[in-house]
Design an enzyme around this catalytic site. Sequence first.
Site, PDB file in Angstrom:
ATOM      1  N   CYS A 174      17.741   7.710 -97.554  1.00  0.00           N
ATOM      2  CA  CYS A 174      17.796   6.386 -98.193  1.00  0.00           C
ATOM      3  C   CYS A 174      19.201   5.793 -98.076  1.00  0.00           C
ATOM      4  O   CYS A 174      20.173   6.366 -98.547  1.00  0.00           O
ATOM      5  CB  CYS A 174      17.401   6.506 -99.662  1.00  0.00           C
ATOM      6  SG  CYS A 174      17.621   4.961-100.559  1.00  0.00           S
TER       7      CYS A 174
HETATM    8  N1  MHO Z   1      12.531   6.356-103.064  1.00  0.00           N
HETATM    9  C1  MHO Z   1      13.228   5.115-102.984  1.00  0.00           C
HETATM   10  C2  MHO Z   1      13.830   4.925-101.636  1.00  0.00           C
HETATM   11  C3  MHO Z   1      14.617   3.682-101.488  1.00  0.00           C
HETATM   12  S1  MHO Z   1      15.466   3.713-100.068  1.00  0.00           S
HETATM   13  C4  MHO Z   1      16.259   2.260 -99.854  1.00  0.00           C
HETATM   14  C5  MHO Z   1      12.268   3.990-103.279  1.00  0.00           C
HETATM   15  O1  MHO Z   1      11.096   4.141-102.946  1.00  0.00           O
HETATM   16  O2  MHO Z   1      12.671   2.985-103.832  1.00  0.00           O
HETATM   17  O3  MHO Z   1      14.493   3.840 -98.975  1.00  0.00           O
END
Ligand code: MHO
Length: 166
Positions: free
Chosen positions: A11
């Site tokens: 992420c």
């Molecule tokens: N588990 C997080 C990841 C965000 S990242 C910018 C979400 O689903 O918001 O991919």
Amino acid sequence: MTETATFAAGCFWGVEKAFQRFYKGENIKTSVGYTGGADSSPDYKKVCTGSTKHAEAIQIHYTPNDKINYPNLVEFFYRMHDPTTLNSQGPDVGTQYRSAIFYHSAEQEKIAKQVTAEVQEKHYKGKPIVTEIIAAGEWFDAEEYHQKYLDKNPTGYECPSHFLRW
Ligand code: MHO
């Protein structure tokens, strides 16, 4: 002279925060975005489905000196995430969360491979590093709200796999 380094390590919110924190005070500009995929107009929604094959990534523009340079950026990249989990980082699962080094020159490719071999030997004996080391392709900046996301949203989600391992 400014150089560019591009990495994917899960992420991109926490990846950008980790590099900003560690290299605070250095001549460094970062942005988060999408690279390594096929679609010619990726956006967050599309990339989240995995269908475009882009990775969430960070692009770093820096002026190399003894505190910031390609070898220590690659080493820091390895310190701040787990390079042994294929297509996932912590709870985030999907090809968009893969671990990758997108090199911009033959010199970067050589350094990336050298550092990877050292980290494998020193920190991950018997546990293969699955990080992709490939030539950088087209880069797409992510939407503005993703840039410096955790500065704008201090209580926002930060992947728990993003911490310094040594
Ligand atoms: N588990 C997080 C990841 C965000 S990242 C910018 C979400 O689903 O918001 O991919």
